[in-house]
Write an enzyme that holds these catalytic residues in place. Structure first.
Site, PDB file in Angstrom:
ATOM      1  N   HIS A   1      16.037  13.524   0.393  1.00 62.51           N
ATOM      2  CA  HIS A   1      16.532  14.865  -0.549  1.00 62.51           C
ATOM      3  C   HIS A   1      17.464  14.272  -0.842  1.00 62.51           C
ATOM      4  O   HIS A   1      17.833  14.958  -1.972  1.00 62.51           O
ATOM      5  CB  HIS A   1      18.066  15.319   0.753  1.00 62.51           C
ATOM      6  CG  HIS A   1      19.127  14.634   1.267  1.00 62.51           C
ATOM      7  ND1 HIS A   1      18.638  14.272   2.691  1.00 62.51           N
ATOM      8  CD2 HIS A   1      20.583  14.444   1.416  1.00 62.51           C
ATOM      9  CE1 HIS A   1      20.082  13.683   2.975  1.00 62.51           C
ATOM     10  NE2 HIS A   1      20.563  13.569   1.630  1.00 62.51           N
TER      11      HIS A   1
ATOM     12  N   ASP B   1      13.166  12.336   6.750  1.00 64.75           N
ATOM     13  CA  ASP B   1      13.979  12.213   5.933  1.00 64.75           C
ATOM     14  C   ASP B   1      14.277  11.023   4.431  1.00 64.75           C
ATOM     15  O   ASP B   1      15.552  10.551   4.758  1.00 64.75           O
ATOM     16  CB  ASP B   1      15.356  12.442   5.707  1.00 64.75           C
ATOM     17  CG  ASP B   1      16.221  13.633   4.443  1.00 64.75           C
ATOM     18  OD1 ASP B   1      15.730  12.874   3.603  1.00 64.75           O
ATOM     19  OD2 ASP B   1      17.387  13.708   4.669  1.00 64.75           O
TER      20      ASP B   1
ATOM     21  N   SER C   1      24.814  10.195   1.416  1.00 64.78           N
ATOM     22  CA  SER C   1      22.885   9.830   2.130  1.00 64.78           C
ATOM     23  C   SER C   1      22.815   9.031   2.062  1.00 64.78           C
ATOM     24  O   SER C   1      22.797   8.496   0.424  1.00 64.78           O
ATOM     25  CB  SER C   1      23.117  10.890   1.743  1.00 64.78           C
ATOM     26  OG  SER C   1      23.518  12.390   1.756  1.00 64.78           O
TER      27      SER C   1
END
Length: 147
Positions: A36, A70, A141
């Site tokens: 992402h 992810d 992230s």
């Protein structure tokens, strides 16, 4: 001390549309981050740049992704001699063990948050997820979790 030992392995991942996250070197010329972090909005094209702790920038391209985990593998151009982060053995991680997350939340380059391992959760596909209580914010992230 943790940042001093790992700062040459960790990169800030920047998108030309303003999105950003973190990543770390897994082998010379390649880093891993979250999917992402590098995924464009529908109909958009994203140009990636990665930035080192000391401010050097490199072009980057996604070369592989796992939607279910992810994760994204990103190639750095030109290939640099950045240090590879040594992987630990996740089977040796213990409940209540102290960990640190390193990333760039809110544009704060190479910020460190500290916490503990608070739970292990096994997914149906055999992957075990490690839950932590260290604060994680947008920009963290893709950064590593270090014990």
């Amino acid at each position: 001390m943790v940042l001093q030992q790992t700062k040459s392995c960790i990169l800030r991942v920047l998108r030309n549309d303003g999105g950003h996250g973190s990543g770390f070197i897994i082998q010379p010329g390649y880093l891993i981050t979250n999917k992402h972090v590098v995924e464009p909005d529908p109909g958009q094209t994203v140009v990636l740049t990665v930035e080192t702790y000391d401010g050097k920038s490199y072009s980057a391209n996604v070369v592989g992704v796992s939607s279910s985990l992810d994760l994204a593998v990103v190639k750095i151009t030109p290939e640099s001699s950045l240090t590879v982060l040594t992987f630990g053995d996740s089977d040796r991680v213990r409940l209540s063990e102290e960990v640190v997350a390193i990333g760039s939340p809110g544009g704060l380059k190479f910020s460190i948050t500290k916490g503990i391992v608070s739970r292990f959760t096994a997914a149906q596909d055999g992957v075990t997820f490690i839950q932590i209580d260290a604060p994680i914010n947008p920009g963290n992230s893709g950064g590593p979790l270090i014990n």
